[in-house]
Design a protein around this motif. Structure first.
Motif, PDB file in Angstrom:
ATOM      1  N   SER A 125       0.832  -1.204   0.000  1.00  0.00           N
ATOM      2  CA  SER A 125       0.000   0.000   0.000  1.00  0.00           C
ATOM      3  C   SER A 125       0.867   1.255   0.000  1.00  0.00           C
ATOM      4  O   SER A 125       0.536   2.257  -0.657  1.00  0.00           O
ATOM      5  CB  SER A 125      -0.939  -0.006   1.201  1.00  0.00           C
ATOM      6  OG  SER A 125      -0.220  -0.027   2.423  1.00  0.00           O
ATOM      7  N   ALA A 129       0.907   4.074  -2.930  1.00  0.00           N
ATOM      8  CA  ALA A 129       0.687   5.492  -2.632  1.00  0.00           C
ATOM      9  C   ALA A 129       1.792   6.357  -3.229  1.00  0.00           C
ATOM     10  O   ALA A 129       1.538   7.453  -3.740  1.00  0.00           O
ATOM     11  CB  ALA A 129       0.604   5.691  -1.122  1.00  0.00           C
ATOM     12  N   MET A 158      -6.463   5.339   1.621  1.00  0.00           N
ATOM     13  CA  MET A 158      -5.425   6.359   1.525  1.00  0.00           C
ATOM     14  C   MET A 158      -5.943   7.678   2.081  1.00  0.00           C
ATOM     15  O   MET A 158      -7.142   7.972   2.014  1.00  0.00           O
ATOM     16  CB  MET A 158      -4.996   6.562   0.066  1.00  0.00           C
ATOM     17  CG  MET A 158      -4.514   5.306  -0.646  1.00  0.00           C
ATOM     18  SD  MET A 158      -2.878   4.810  -0.072  1.00  0.00           S
ATOM     19  CE  MET A 158      -2.684   3.247  -0.974  1.00  0.00           C
ATOM     20  N   SER A 160      -5.222  11.837   1.643  1.00  0.00           N
ATOM     21  CA  SER A 160      -4.622  12.708   0.637  1.00  0.00           C
ATOM     22  C   SER A 160      -4.698  14.154   1.083  1.00  0.00           C
ATOM     23  O   SER A 160      -5.614  14.559   1.809  1.00  0.00           O
ATOM     24  CB  SER A 160      -5.330  12.533  -0.715  1.00  0.00           C
ATOM     25  OG  SER A 160      -6.692  12.897  -0.617  1.00  0.00           O
ATOM     26  N   LEU A 169      -0.471  11.325  -1.547  1.00  0.00           N
ATOM     27  CA  LEU A 169      -1.258  10.208  -1.010  1.00  0.00           C
ATOM     28  C   LEU A 169      -0.397   9.388  -0.067  1.00  0.00           C
ATOM     29  O   LEU A 169       0.787   9.129  -0.349  1.00  0.00           O
ATOM     30  CB  LEU A 169      -1.772   9.306  -2.139  1.00  0.00           C
ATOM     31  CG  LEU A 169      -3.103   9.705  -2.796  1.00  0.00           C
ATOM     32  CD1 LEU A 169      -2.893  10.912  -3.706  1.00  0.00           C
ATOM     33  CD2 LEU A 169      -3.690   8.546  -3.582  1.00  0.00           C
ATOM     34  N   PRO A 171      -0.828   5.879   2.829  1.00  0.00           N
ATOM     35  CA  PRO A 171      -1.715   4.877   3.425  1.00  0.00           C
ATOM     36  C   PRO A 171      -2.210   5.344   4.790  1.00  0.00           C
ATOM     37  O   PRO A 171      -1.543   6.134   5.467  1.00  0.00           O
ATOM     38  CB  PRO A 171      -0.820   3.641   3.560  1.00  0.00           C
ATOM     39  CG  PRO A 171       0.342   3.893   2.650  1.00  0.00           C
ATOM     40  CD  PRO A 171       0.524   5.370   2.603  1.00  0.00           C
TER      41      PRO A 171
END
Length: 487
Positions: A125, A129, A158, A160, A169, A171
């Motif tokens: 992840s 990102a 995510m 942001s 971005l 996680p």
């Protein structure tokens, strides 16, 4: 989400696979599927599978060659974990890896699930990102966006925010928090702590209270990592991250009204001076703990980043000198201005704060212990830190028109990462020395300069102290002993 009763699923293995209305290539396209999508199998016709996509609520057909039929029975868990281990380090296959990790969590008995699968989830992840934050144009960007949707379907979310005109971005950290909460090898916990404490994943929109709490949490998280049995490379990464976090925390402690001195912004006085100094000293100690012989080239930028962060807050580590108590011909006195504001007054033996030679106010942190006057009493340098990663130098100087205050920034750019500091007075009352470090357009630059005291323009500069004879000869010994720019 898939029904919990499913024991066999089809995992899409190719990007932009077509879900068609009939088992033939010429049939109408129902949806575009992406690697990692999970489908319920409802039948088989020729070389097509009849499937149902629960995420899109679409039924259709897909070639069997574009999916992998996977059992979710407990005895299939080891096979799934093997695929997860492979995909964990396969760049570009993050969504597919996340789907296999989700399948493993469905198949494996609860007592068999350990931190390994969550470590893989967190790693994939985080890499996804980073790819999304790179802002790739065209088809590459479309693929990344689709993979983000696939990952979100499995609960990998995510956060942001905008930074420097670009979306960042990161996680949400759930997978790595699980690693820290479970029994795991220390190397795995170290990787999780590093992922959770990234500087670039600190939202710039946090309030001062939220940012202070986050920095305190990050420092505590890193301090829990046991370094004894870790590889030297990992130890260096932990020390680098700690240095940056503690440098930020030093500034955060200094700006808190209940910890500060005059106006809540003078960091070297008041009941919290010890806490500020402790954080500043920790930052310097962590930077000094780096084993340079084991510092890999790939982490050279991380080292420069940490050094600039520590350099910006290094005055927090020095004992506070109450303003107005030195025996120098010039000194500074601080007072309260508007709410949250600190005013600096230049004084001498015949001018007090009420009749100051010059005054200027700031919402930044003023480090009064940094005040340094030249021998002639015609100039004084002072460190002022408006941001945790940005420190300026104020120069009070006298000319035929009286006293003036000039602000010298680390770079002619928006405040991001950098510091500039006084490094010495050159005899003759015409020049002064300064050291700068800053990150400009993604590159780290370090300069040692000879400045004109009349205009503060750079007359000479070099990237090393020894390459500038004037600097090498007249550098201030106190600066040389305290600075992190010479390392």
């Amino acid at each position: 989400m898939l029904a919990t009763a499913l024991t066999i699923i089809a995992i899409v293995t190719q990007d932009q696979a077509a879900l068609r209305a009939a088992p033939r290539e010429s049939a109408a396209q129902q949806a575009v599927l992406w690697a990692g999508d999970s489908l319920e199998i409802r039948g088989e016709k020729g070389d097509y599978l009849q499937v149902y996509d629960h995420r899109r609520e679409r039924a259709g057909y897909i070639p069997a060659s574009q999916v992998r039929v996977q059992s979710l029975a407990p005895d299939a868990a080891p096979e799934l974990l093997t695929v997860v281990r492979f995909l964990k380090d396969s760049a570009g296959s993050e969504a597919l890896g996340i789907s296999y990790a989700a399948a493993y969590l469905k198949a494996a008995p609860a007592q068999a699930i350990d931190s390994e699968v969550f470590d893989a989830l967190g790693t994939m992840s985080e890499r996804l990102a980073r790819r999304a934050s790179a802002g790739r144009p065209g088809k590459a960007g479309e693929i990344v966006a689709a993979q983000l949707e696939v990952a979100a379907n499995y609960g990998v979310n995510m956060v942001s925010f905008e930074r420097d005109g670009q979306m960042q971005l990161c996680p949400d950290g759930e997978a790595h928090r699980r690693v820290l909460a479970m029994p795991a090898p220390e190397s795995r916990k170290a990787a999780a702590a590093l992922a959770l404490t990234r500087h670039d994943c600190v939202a710039p929109t946090l309030t001062p209270v939220e940012r202070y709490a986050l920095d305190a949490w990050r420092a505590d998280m890193l301090d829990r990592v046991k370094l004894e049995n870790l590889p030297e490379m990992t130890k260096n990464r932990i020390h680098l991250r700690k240095a940056g976090v503690w440098a930020s925390l030093a500034w955060q402690r200094a700006r808190r009204a209940e910890l500060g001195g005059a106006a809540g912004g003078a960091a070297a006085a008041g009941a919290g001076a010890g806490a500020v100094q402790e954080a500043g000293r920790r930052a310097i100690d962590e930077l000094a703990a780096i084993n340079k012989s084991e510092l890999m080239e790939t982490y050279a930028t991380a080292y420069s980043d940490a050094a600039i962060r520590v350099g910006a807050s290094r005055w927090a580590a020095e004992p506070g000198v109450p303003a107005g108590t030195t025996k120098a011909s010039l000194d500074v006195v601080l007072s309260t201005g508007q709410p949250g504001e600190t005013c600096v007054h230049l004084v001498d033996a015949t001018h007090d704060a009420q009749h100051a030679l010059a005054s200027r106010c700031t919402y930044g942190i003023v480090w009064p212990a940094s005040a340094t006057a030249n021998r002639q009493g015609t100039a004084l340098a002072l460190a002022v830190q408006p941001l945790d990663t940005w420190r300026e130098m104020w120069v009070f100087r006298q000319d035929t028109d009286g006293w003036h205050v000039e602000v010298l920034p680390p770079a002619l750019d928006a405040p991001r990462l950098g510091y500039v500091e006084f490094a010495g007075w050159v005899p003759g009352n015409a020049e002064m020395l300064a050291a700068r470090e800053a990150k400009l357009d993604g590159r780290y630059a370090q300069r040692f300069e000879v400045l004109s005291l009349a205009t503060l323009e750079t007359k000479k500069q070099a990237d090393r102290v020894n390459n500038l004879s004037t600097f090498y000869r007249w550098q201030d010994p106190v600066w040389k002993a305290q600075t992190v720019s010479v390392r």
